[in-house]
Motif scaffolding. Sequence first.
Motif, PDB file in Angstrom:
ATOM      1  N   TRP A   1       0.914  -1.313  -0.379  1.00 24.04           N
ATOM      2  CA  TRP A   1      -0.212   0.357  -0.023  1.00 24.04           C
ATOM      3  C   TRP A   1       0.926   1.394  -0.001  1.00 24.04           C
ATOM      4  O   TRP A   1       1.778   1.484   0.860  1.00 24.04           O
ATOM      5  CB  TRP A   1      -0.654  -0.103   1.215  1.00 24.04           C
ATOM      6  CG  TRP A   1      -1.811  -1.403   1.701  1.00 24.04           C
ATOM      7  CD1 TRP A   1      -1.420  -2.610   2.027  1.00 24.04           C
ATOM      8  CD2 TRP A   1      -3.116  -1.482   0.599  1.00 24.04           C
ATOM      9  NE1 TRP A   1      -1.870  -3.357   1.928  1.00 24.04           N
ATOM     10  CE2 TRP A   1      -3.629  -2.842   1.776  1.00 24.04           C
ATOM     11  CE3 TRP A   1      -4.248  -0.657   0.788  1.00 24.04           C
ATOM     12  CZ2 TRP A   1      -4.823  -3.105   1.269  1.00 24.04           C
ATOM     13  CZ3 TRP A   1      -5.350  -0.974   1.261  1.00 24.04           C
ATOM     14  CH2 TRP A   1      -5.800  -2.292   1.073  1.00 24.04           C
ATOM     15  N   GLU A   2       0.695   2.798  -1.027  1.00 21.33           N
ATOM     16  CA  GLU A   2       1.723   3.374  -0.805  1.00 21.33           C
ATOM     17  C   GLU A   2       0.554   4.092   0.217  1.00 21.33           C
ATOM     18  O   GLU A   2      -0.595   3.994   0.470  1.00 21.33           O
ATOM     19  CB  GLU A   2       1.587   3.931  -2.579  1.00 21.33           C
ATOM     20  CG  GLU A   2       1.913   3.403  -3.496  1.00 21.33           C
ATOM     21  CD  GLU A   2       3.499   2.809  -2.812  1.00 21.33           C
ATOM     22  OE1 GLU A   2       3.879   4.239  -2.263  1.00 21.33           O
ATOM     23  OE2 GLU A   2       3.846   2.338  -3.455  1.00 21.33           O
ATOM     24  N   VAL A   3       1.221   4.541   0.618  1.00 22.46           N
ATOM     25  CA  VAL A   3       0.601   5.837   1.933  1.00 22.46           C
ATOM     26  C   VAL A   3       0.894   7.292   1.534  1.00 22.46           C
ATOM     27  O   VAL A   3       2.338   8.058   1.303  1.00 22.46           O
ATOM     28  CB  VAL A   3       1.155   5.917   3.620  1.00 22.46           C
ATOM     29  CG1 VAL A   3       1.948   6.418   5.271  1.00 22.46           C
ATOM     30  CG2 VAL A   3       2.351   4.197   3.885  1.00 22.46           C
TER      31      VAL A   3
ATOM     32  N   LYS B   1      -7.161  -2.878   4.049  1.00 17.73           N
ATOM     33  CA  LYS B   1      -7.541  -1.546   4.468  1.00 17.73           C
ATOM     34  C   LYS B   1      -6.833  -1.144   5.797  1.00 17.73           C
ATOM     35  O   LYS B   1      -6.453   0.036   6.523  1.00 17.73           O
ATOM     36  CB  LYS B   1      -8.393  -1.510   3.830  1.00 17.73           C
ATOM     37  CG  LYS B   1      -9.504  -0.930   4.263  1.00 17.73           C
ATOM     38  CD  LYS B   1     -10.592  -1.029   2.963  1.00 17.73           C
ATOM     39  CE  LYS B   1     -11.837  -1.244   3.303  1.00 17.73           C
ATOM     40  NZ  LYS B   1     -12.843  -0.929   1.844  1.00 17.73           N
TER      41      LYS B   1
ATOM     42  N   HIS C   1       3.331  -2.873   3.620  1.00 19.39           N
ATOM     43  CA  HIS C   1       2.617  -3.908   3.768  1.00 19.39           C
ATOM     44  C   HIS C   1       1.614  -4.568   4.858  1.00 19.39           C
ATOM     45  O   HIS C   1       1.506  -3.940   5.960  1.00 19.39           O
ATOM     46  CB  HIS C   1       3.401  -4.917   3.723  1.00 19.39           C
ATOM     47  CG  HIS C   1       4.596  -5.217   2.056  1.00 19.39           C
ATOM     48  ND1 HIS C   1       4.538  -5.677   1.346  1.00 19.39           N
ATOM     49  CD2 HIS C   1       6.090  -5.030   2.221  1.00 19.39           C
ATOM     50  CE1 HIS C   1       5.014  -5.520   0.357  1.00 19.39           C
ATOM     51  NE2 HIS C   1       6.018  -5.547   1.084  1.00 19.39           N
TER      52      HIS C   1
ATOM     53  N   ALA D   1      -3.555  -1.817   6.991  1.00 23.28           N
ATOM     54  CA  ALA D   1      -2.744  -0.528   6.141  1.00 23.28           C
ATOM     55  C   ALA D   1      -2.812   0.493   7.206  1.00 23.28           C
ATOM     56  O   ALA D   1      -1.738   1.060   6.714  1.00 23.28           O
ATOM     57  CB  ALA D   1      -3.188  -0.888   4.601  1.00 23.28           C
TER      58      ALA D   1
ATOM     59  N   VAL E   1      -4.298   5.823   2.035  1.00 21.59           N
ATOM     60  CA  VAL E   1      -3.327   3.563   1.846  1.00 21.59           C
ATOM     61  C   VAL E   1      -4.098   3.849   0.853  1.00 21.59           C
ATOM     62  O   VAL E   1      -5.489   4.009   0.438  1.00 21.59           O
ATOM     63  CB  VAL E   1      -3.518   3.140   2.359  1.00 21.59           C
ATOM     64  CG1 VAL E   1      -2.109   3.599   3.980  1.00 21.59           C
ATOM     65  CG2 VAL E   1      -4.656   3.248   3.210  1.00 21.59           C
ATOM     66  N   VAL E   2      -3.290   3.502  -0.150  1.00 21.37           N
ATOM     67  CA  VAL E   2      -3.713   3.106  -1.450  1.00 21.37           C
ATOM     68  C   VAL E   2      -3.625   1.955  -1.884  1.00 21.37           C
ATOM     69  O   VAL E   2      -1.600   1.748  -2.526  1.00 21.37           O
ATOM     70  CB  VAL E   2      -3.575   4.112  -2.705  1.00 21.37           C
ATOM     71  CG1 VAL E   2      -3.896   4.091  -3.916  1.00 21.37           C
ATOM     72  CG2 VAL E   2      -4.198   5.513  -2.387  1.00 21.37           C
ATOM     73  N   PRO E   3      -3.321   1.011  -2.696  1.00 22.38           N
ATOM     74  CA  PRO E   3      -3.520  -0.385  -3.320  1.00 22.38           C
ATOM     75  C   PRO E   3      -2.344   0.054  -4.392  1.00 22.38           C
ATOM     76  O   PRO E   3      -2.245   0.704  -5.450  1.00 22.38           O
ATOM     77  CB  PRO E   3      -4.101  -0.942  -3.453  1.00 22.38           C
ATOM     78  CG  PRO E   3      -5.976  -0.771  -3.554  1.00 22.38           C
ATOM     79  CD  PRO E   3      -5.144   0.579  -2.595  1.00 22.38           C
ATOM     80  N   ALA E   4      -1.156  -0.374  -4.343  1.00 22.98           N
ATOM     81  CA  ALA E   4      -0.004   0.067  -4.826  1.00 22.98           C
ATOM     82  C   ALA E   4      -0.088  -0.505  -6.145  1.00 22.98           C
ATOM     83  O   ALA E   4      -0.096   0.404  -7.090  1.00 22.98           O
ATOM     84  CB  ALA E   4       1.476  -0.411  -4.446  1.00 22.98           C
TER      85      ALA E   4
ATOM     86  N   SER F   1       6.172   3.202   1.996  1.00 21.56           N
ATOM     87  CA  SER F   1       4.282   2.286   1.592  1.00 21.56           C
ATOM     88  C   SER F   1       4.802   1.121   2.614  1.00 21.56           C
ATOM     89  O   SER F   1       5.669   1.419   3.336  1.00 21.56           O
ATOM     90  CB  SER F   1       5.017   1.270   0.117  1.00 21.56           C
ATOM     91  OG  SER F   1       6.263   0.800   0.637  1.00 21.56           O
TER      92      SER F   1
END
Lengths: 97, 317
Positions: free
Chosen positions: A11-13, A34, A30, A37, A56-59, A28
């Motif tokens: 996940w990108e933060v 969500k 792991h 995350a 947080v966005v799924p990479a 990011s």
Amino acid sequence: MSNSNNEWPLWEVFVQTKSGMPHKHCGSVHAPDKEMALQNARDTYTRRNEGTNIWVVPAAAITASSPEDIGPFFDPSNDKAYRHPTFYTIPEGVKYI
Amino acid sequence: MEDTVKQEDHFNEKLEKGDFIEPKDWMPEKYRKTLIRQISQHAHSEVVGMLPEGNWITRAPNLRRKAILLAKVQDEGGHGLYLYSAAETLGISREELLDQLHTGKAKYSSIFNYPTVTWADIGAIGWLVDGAAIMNQVMLQRTSFGPYSRAMIRICKEESFHQRQGYEIMVALSKGSAEQKQMAQDALNRWWWPTLMMFGPPDAISSNSADSIKWKIKRETNDELRQKFVDRTIAQVEYLGLTVPDPKLKWNEARGHYDFGEIDWAEFNSVVKGNGPCNRERLKARVGAHKNGEWVRDAATAYAKKQAAKAAGSLVA
């Protein structure tokens, strides 16, 4: 990329540091879902009150422009100097403009 | 082939201009490999670095020191995570990185293979070991790979408290009883040389140095950083009323730097090869921590799967 099956997704933060400010990418984490995350992002990137809000966005969901196309991709804006205020001449003595 | 030459030229031009290299940019395979090795070693060092200090959390002399040490160790864990995340942008997975650490394939900073036998060691580590690490990390804020540079900027912001809390411990001990002062001196004696070794082999024989400088991964050499560290630290030693265990240490007026004695590189090489006082213990503790956490990871995975299945089910219904 080389993710095997049992590794948690990446996940990108993005952290907003103050109310009114934009969210900014900071790294990011792991996590299996969500909620975790968000918690992992909080523990990893905001240990000193750096945040008022976290995304947080799924990479895997992020699409990025490609560095090789940097020229053609951005060049539509290159020849439009008239989009900048300095392009225009204002007569001397005219104020507040 | 011609394409590769063009790409390499473009890459070098960017470095020349002082631009950063980002994960999706073309880069020479050796640049990528060097960075993966360096960033992962750095991450592993943060993670293994939690162990010698963790040893004193339950025995810190008071609640204030205990809370501080706990926060510091948490920071080291966080710094490891920033760096793993930066390494992963180069196309290696977290699992591979951890495997390399656990199987001994990847190295971590040798300094953490020395034991923390007294409370003064916690002071010496914060002051000297973190101090040396900061010197390196301040330089790495300007490293050419974007994600590494950004991780370093975060780390440097947080790291300064680590060094200051260590020095505060040393000040307290050196102003305390004769026994406490002796404890501080003893810690300085044991940590001084290993700290100087942290900067790595001398430039003349350092195998990775030339490429790293060429690619602007590093901006200063091992010897330059080591000299800077000695120059800045001696006045701090003097304030404590302690002495470094080096009879050859002397201010050199002509050079404008301190001269110092020969480093025992045989000791350094032996610790790197796995024969330091705590190499086996550290690796065992790390592997153990990973194994003992397995059921937690499994439970979290199972829970996430169950919730996802439930959500899918309710959509159908």
